[in-house]
Design a protein around this motif. Structure first.
Motif: not given
Ligand code: ADP
Length: 401
Positions: A289-317
């Motif tokens: 899957r490709v998760y899509l984060c709009d920085v205007e809609r998501v806060c940093g803590d939530e996003l970091r938690g999501f990445i740390e949960s291991g839901a994704v193997e790769h992150v692109g900006a």
């Protein structure tokens, strides 16, 4: 469609110099990404300097929006507001003692009121990812940062066309990628972007139209795959073909692949080879899957938690705003260029990715992956992350195939 810029038989010779332009005819379409490609001394910079009236042809005509360029002060001022020029060397462009003053220079000259100048500066610095740099002296910045100050100074005047002379020439690879991505963002937002370069790899992957120049003349123009496939022309321009295209053409000549249309990217090429080996695209395999984060809609803590949960193997900006957000939130992206294609490639081997982006690029990502899914028959789910009910994916919905 009427071209935005059109030239007819331009000639120009520098005082005591060679004939830099020897009869140039071209058309630049509105909204296009055009690369003028040629070796050093081909006349690229000279040609670009004509587009906002910094040089005047000895003979011939340049039309902007269908009207010949006029060279009285008022017409030139108007033209330069509409056609922004970013010099190869930012030191030539940056003149003020602080970043803020430098970016404000254009809007002040346009006679904008102080509030509008402040807004133009804020928006332009935000766009190039340099908020917080307002009071810094430009001469203390890195090459890539200086380049972005120069670009912000042009953006603050809201031009329709952006002209970049050798945009990556003096930059290290990471800064060069950032600048090219910024150029992509500008084109995605509807501006016409024109660059000169001797870098065929860059032109091949970035441009939708290429103009090949040598000795003040245009040797060829057209889609990059077409122009760069003509080895005779490239040799005449003292250039080498892009590696991907070279490989594709060689495989075609040996009868290993069926040459139809040159691949624009590694993704396109590997897809085609896969189809050839299996006689079709391998569909039905479980795609990531490709998760899509709009920085205007998501806060940093939530996003970091999501990445740390291991839901994704790769992150692109994608985009300066997203990269800045990632930096601020101590999120370290694996991909900062060619992000969409790389995430598709990972999805095809069943791995999940997250793309952090903002603004118009959000829709661009959905559209590109949607198109890929439709063309390839391999459905890749794009899941927007949103605020609310607990975790960042809570309000997301999958794009239907
Ligand atoms: P490119 O951008 O493709 O490297 P240029 O437009 O800079 O090419 O140069 C085209 C030709 O004009 C070259 O032969 C170059 O030496 C010459 N030229 C460029 N700028 C000047 C100048 N200011 N004075 C004299 N000759 C120049």
């Amino acid at each position: 469609m009427k071209p935005l810029i059109e030239t007819e038989n331009l000639t120009y010779t520098y005082p005591n110099g060679p004939a830099a332009l020897a009869g140039v005819n071209l058309r630049i379409e509105a909204g296009s990404k055009t690369a003028i490609v040629g070796p050093n001394g081909a006349g690229k910079s000279t040609l670009l300097l004509m587009f906002n009236g910094m040089l005047r042809p000895d003979s011939g005509e340049i039309r902007f929006s269908g009207r010949p360029i006029a060279y009285d002060n008022r017409s030139l001022r108007d033209l330069r507001r509409r056609v922004g020029f970013v010099f190869q060397n930012p030191d030539v462009q940056i003149i003020a003692p602080t970043v803020e003053a430098d970016v404000a220079f254009g809007p002040l000259n346009l006679g904008l009121p102080p509030d509008a100048v402040r807004k133009a500066v804020r928006d332009a610095l935000g766009y190039v990812g340099l908020q917080g740099y307002e009071k810094r002296p430009p001469h203390h910045l890195s090459g890539g940062e200086k380049k972005r100050v120069a670009i912000a100074g042009i953006l603050a005047m809201e031009p329709d066309v952006l002209v970049f002379d050798e945009p990556t020439n003096t930059l290290d690879p990471a800064s060069a990628e950032e600048v090219m991505e910024l150029l992509d963002e500008l084109a995605t937002s509807g501006r016409t972007v024109l660059i000169s370069t001797h870098d065929v790899e860059l032109a091949y992957r970035w441009a939708d139209s290429v103009i090949l120049m040598e000795r003040g003349r245009i040797l060829a123009r057209g889609p990059p795959g077409e122009v760069f496939s003509d080895s005779r022309l490239l040799a005449a321009a003292r250039l080498k073909p892009p590696a991907l295209l070279d490989l594709y053409n060689e495989l075609g000549l040996r009868g290993i692949i069926d040459p139809d249309a040159p691949p624009k990217s590694v993704l396109e090429f590997t897809d085609r080879i896969e189809r050839m080996i299996h006689g079709r695209a391998v569909t039905g395999a479980l795609t990531g899957r490709v998760y899509l984060c709009d920085v205007e809609r998501v806060c940093g803590d939530e996003l970091r938690g999501f990445i740390e949960s291991g839901a994704v193997e790769h992150v692109g900006a994608m985009g300066t705003r997203a990269k800045e957000f990632a930096g601020h939130e101590r999120i370290y992206p694996d991909y900062t260029y060619g992000v969409i294609d790389r995430c598709i490639l990972k999805a095809l081997i069943g791995e999940n990715s997250l793309i952090i982006t903002s603004g118009g690029m959000v829709e661009h990502v959905k559209k590109r992956i949607g198109e890929y899914s439709a063309e390839s028959g391999q459905t890749i789910a794009v899941i927007p992350l949103g605020r609310g009910k607990g975790h960042p994916g809570a309000t997301g919905g999958e794009i239907p195939s």
